[in-house]
Design an enzyme around this catalytic site. Sequence first.
Site, PDB file in Angstrom:
ATOM      1  CB  CYS A 186      -0.899   0.023   1.230  1.00 54.96           C
ATOM      2  SG  CYS A 186      -1.777  -1.511   1.521  1.00 54.96           S
ATOM      3  CD1 TRP A 206      -4.970   4.487  -6.851  1.00 50.03           C
ATOM      4  CD2 TRP A 206      -6.722   3.344  -7.608  1.00 50.03           C
ATOM      5  NE1 TRP A 206      -5.795   5.361  -7.490  1.00 50.03           N
ATOM      6  CE2 TRP A 206      -6.882   4.688  -7.964  1.00 50.03           C
ATOM      7  CE3 TRP A 206      -7.710   2.430  -7.983  1.00 50.03           C
ATOM      8  CZ2 TRP A 206      -7.980   5.150  -8.670  1.00 50.03           C
ATOM      9  CZ3 TRP A 206      -8.807   2.888  -8.686  1.00 50.03           C
ATOM     10  CH2 TRP A 206      -8.924   4.228  -9.020  1.00 50.03           C
ATOM     11  CD  GLU A 238       5.827  -1.395 -10.249  1.00 46.20           C
ATOM     12  OE1 GLU A 238       4.909  -1.582  -9.426  1.00 46.20           O
ATOM     13  OE2 GLU A 238       7.027  -1.462  -9.955  1.00 46.20           O
TER      14      GLU A 238
HETATM   15  C1  LIG Z   1      -5.888  -1.850 -10.773  1.00 46.49           C
HETATM   16  C2  LIG Z   1      -4.854  -1.067 -10.039  1.00 46.49           C
HETATM   17  C3  LIG Z   1      -4.018  -1.704  -9.132  1.00 46.49           C
HETATM   18  C4  LIG Z   1      -3.073  -0.963  -8.415  1.00 46.49           C
HETATM   19  N1  LIG Z   1      -2.310  -1.592  -7.462  1.00 46.49           N
HETATM   20  C5  LIG Z   1      -1.570  -0.834  -6.616  1.00 46.49           C
HETATM   21  C6  LIG Z   1      -0.943  -1.426  -5.467  1.00 46.49           C
HETATM   22  O1  LIG Z   1      -1.020  -2.639  -5.236  1.00 46.49           O
HETATM   23  N2  LIG Z   1      -0.282  -0.614  -4.610  1.00 46.49           N
HETATM   24  C7  LIG Z   1      -0.171   0.729  -4.818  1.00 46.49           C
HETATM   25  O2  LIG Z   1       0.443   1.408  -3.986  1.00 46.49           O
HETATM   26  N3  LIG Z   1      -0.730   1.318  -5.905  1.00 46.49           N
HETATM   27  C8  LIG Z   1      -1.435   0.572  -6.795  1.00 46.49           C
HETATM   28  N4  LIG Z   1      -2.041   1.158  -7.889  1.00 46.49           N
HETATM   29  C9  LIG Z   1      -1.920   2.610  -8.087  1.00 46.49           C
HETATM   30  C10 LIG Z   1      -1.174   3.024  -9.331  1.00 46.49           C
HETATM   31  O3  LIG Z   1       0.192   2.818  -9.195  1.00 46.49           O
HETATM   32  C11 LIG Z   1      -1.567   4.484  -9.628  1.00 46.49           C
HETATM   33  O4  LIG Z   1      -2.897   4.473 -10.109  1.00 46.49           O
HETATM   34  C12 LIG Z   1      -0.638   5.142 -10.604  1.00 46.49           C
HETATM   35  O5  LIG Z   1       0.604   5.366 -10.015  1.00 46.49           O
HETATM   36  C13 LIG Z   1      -1.196   6.489 -11.120  1.00 46.49           C
HETATM   37  O6  LIG Z   1      -1.619   7.305 -10.086  1.00 46.49           O
HETATM   38  P1  LIG Z   1      -3.066   8.004 -10.153  1.00 46.49           P
HETATM   39  O7  LIG Z   1      -4.042   6.941 -10.466  1.00 46.49           O
HETATM   40  O8  LIG Z   1      -3.261   8.779  -8.913  1.00 46.49           O
HETATM   41  O9  LIG Z   1      -2.996   8.960 -11.404  1.00 46.49           O
HETATM   42  P2  LIG Z   1      -2.438  10.469 -11.438  1.00 46.49           P
HETATM   43  O10 LIG Z   1      -1.065  10.497 -10.848  1.00 46.49           O
HETATM   44  O11 LIG Z   1      -3.455  11.387 -10.879  1.00 46.49           O
HETATM   45  O12 LIG Z   1      -2.321  10.711 -12.998  1.00 46.49           O
HETATM   46  C14 LIG Z   1      -3.437  11.068 -13.818  1.00 46.49           C
HETATM   47  C15 LIG Z   1      -2.928  11.332 -15.238  1.00 46.49           C
HETATM   48  O13 LIG Z   1      -2.016  12.452 -15.208  1.00 46.49           O
HETATM   49  C16 LIG Z   1      -0.784  12.070 -15.771  1.00 46.49           C
HETATM   50  N5  LIG Z   1       0.334  12.751 -15.087  1.00 46.49           N
HETATM   51  C17 LIG Z   1       0.533  12.882 -13.745  1.00 46.49           C
HETATM   52  N6  LIG Z   1       1.668  13.559 -13.508  1.00 46.49           N
HETATM   53  C18 LIG Z   1       2.212  13.847 -14.712  1.00 46.49           C
HETATM   54  C19 LIG Z   1       3.403  14.507 -15.149  1.00 46.49           C
HETATM   55  N7  LIG Z   1       4.268  15.024 -14.279  1.00 46.49           N
HETATM   56  N8  LIG Z   1       3.629  14.626 -16.491  1.00 46.49           N
HETATM   57  C20 LIG Z   1       2.754  14.110 -17.387  1.00 46.49           C
HETATM   58  N9  LIG Z   1       1.627  13.459 -17.042  1.00 46.49           N
HETATM   59  C21 LIG Z   1       1.357  13.323 -15.728  1.00 46.49           C
HETATM   60  C22 LIG Z   1      -0.698  10.556 -15.574  1.00 46.49           C
HETATM   61  O14 LIG Z   1       0.202   9.966 -16.479  1.00 46.49           O
HETATM   62  C23 LIG Z   1      -2.144  10.153 -15.811  1.00 46.49           C
HETATM   63  O15 LIG Z   1      -2.373  10.055 -17.193  1.00 46.49           O
HETATM   64  C24 LIG Z   1      -2.946   0.421  -8.653  1.00 46.49           C
HETATM   65  C25 LIG Z   1      -3.785   1.052  -9.593  1.00 46.49           C
HETATM   66  C26 LIG Z   1      -4.734   0.327 -10.264  1.00 46.49           C
HETATM   67  C27 LIG Z   1      -5.651   1.065 -11.220  1.00 46.49           C
END
Ligand SMILES: Cc1cc2nc3c(=O)[nH]c(=O)nc-3n(C[C@H](O)[C@H](O)[C@H](O)COP(=O)(O)OP(=O)(O)OC[C@H]3O[C@@H](n4cnc5c(N)ncnc54)[C@H](O)[C@@H]3O)c2cc1C
Length: 408
Positions: A128, A162, A388
């Site tokens: 997490c 997530w 990831e």
């Molecule tokens: C099914 C699933 C399983 C997961 N499993 C885990 C888990 O086991 N443990 C865990 O800790 N996390 C987990 N995650 C979380 C996952 O790693 C995050 O969803 C991911 O890192 C993206 O973060 P966010 O969803 O908050 O998107 P955001 O960071 O809000 O991004 C939204 C959009 O903005 C873009 N963006 C953001 N910053 C920038 C930038 N500087 N330049 C250009 N574009 C940008 C992103 O590329 C994306 O398109 C999981 C997610 C899912 C959907």
Amino acid sequence: MAEFTMELNDEQKEVRDWLHGFAADVIRPAAAEWDEREETPWPVIQEAAKVGIYSLDFYAQQYFDATGLGIPMTMEELFWGDAGIALSIVGTGLAAVGVLANGTEEQIGTWIPQMYGDTHDVKVAAFCSSEPDAGSDVASMRTRAVYDEAKDEWVINGTKTWATNGGIANVHVVVAVVDPELGSKGHASFIVPPNTPGLSQGQKFKKHGIRASHTAEVILDNVRVPGSCLLGGKEKLDERLARAREKARKGGERVKNAAMATFEASRPAVGAMAVGTARAAYEVALEYARTREQFGRPIIDNQGVAFQLADMRTQIDAARLLVWRASWMAINGKPFTAAEGSMSKLFASETAKKVTAQAIQILGGNGYTREYPVERMHRDAAIYTIFEGTSEIQRLVIARTLSGMPIR
Ligand SMILES: Cc1cc2nc3c(=O)[nH]c(=O)nc-3n(C[C@H](O)[C@H](O)[C@H](O)COP(=O)(O)OP(=O)(O)OC[C@H]3O[C@@H](n4cnc5c(N)ncnc54)[C@H](O)[C@@H]3O)c2cc1C
């Protein structure tokens, strides 16, 4: 150091064939059912445990394979079977690697076996890190761990989101802020043992794909864990924080980002998952194109279809080569001077999205239905460009590495 090779040795081929048999005979036939049910496929995990695929020993063996090909080969075969079920099988590994990478020998010996359980009573684990306001921007994490010296306990408060296996895990590994002044350098990881009061599951997400894998919020409300649950121990943490404070005091000094090096090493494994899904969809599309007849001949006789298949296969093979190169570099401690780990994840995950969409097109109307697996594979493939590290973040890491700019 093992030479880079593109050929699996005899032992690896044997393991690959064994994994492929499990993926074909157990995982693939169960895929549609668990996708519809949107539940953790416990019987399949149990089956994997019985044959030795769901075990620390097996992953450790693949992880330490000097050629670097053990883990990508494993991921490709299992995810070829089905991405949602395969993630339910390998998701525990994410938490286990967190303990292996940062834990003491005692912590590894105590907690990793509890993550897997045994063949009669299988368990899963969760890692997490992500939070509602800290996704790509990990440094903005808010979950706080405060040390209660009198009791030698850490008190953790915050909301994680997530989390794969979040709330249903026997053991949770939670990343929290211990020094808010230090950004991502002020984070530490904690074990939250089974049945610890204050940890609960929040919302379980209904997802677009990988629906057999459980994804949920994890709420931490005054969760108290013993001092021994801090991964690596207090002494090591204090030393690390003192070094980070000293560097921050000197100001602006460029430090080697250990977390980034870890990501470079772990991202090829996600690339390999994407290669598995892409290959599965390509195989279905190839077979369909050979047998489906329109205008009196198989549709593959049209260049418009055949060239798509040629591109699909070329991209899958290129993705696998990038993944294998990065995995070989990781196990042999090669510096990722061009962010080769991120490159492999970026290319493989974008390939999986593209190839699974092309597969739907080649199957026509059938491709758009749940009677054929490519519709599910396309939904599943979308995750690889998100978790990831999103594709945008991979590009950012590659570009900053190439230009020598700092990556925080
Ligand atoms: C099914 C699933 C399983 C997961 N499993 C885990 C888990 O086991 N443990 C865990 O800790 N996390 C987990 N995650 C979380 C996952 O790693 C995050 O969803 C991911 O890192 C993206 O973060 P966010 O969803 O908050 O998107 P955001 O960071 O809000 O991004 C939204 C959009 O903005 C873009 N963006 C953001 N910053 C920038 C930038 N500087 N330049 C250009 N574009 C940008 C992103 O590329 C994306 O398109 C999981 C997610 C899912 C959907």
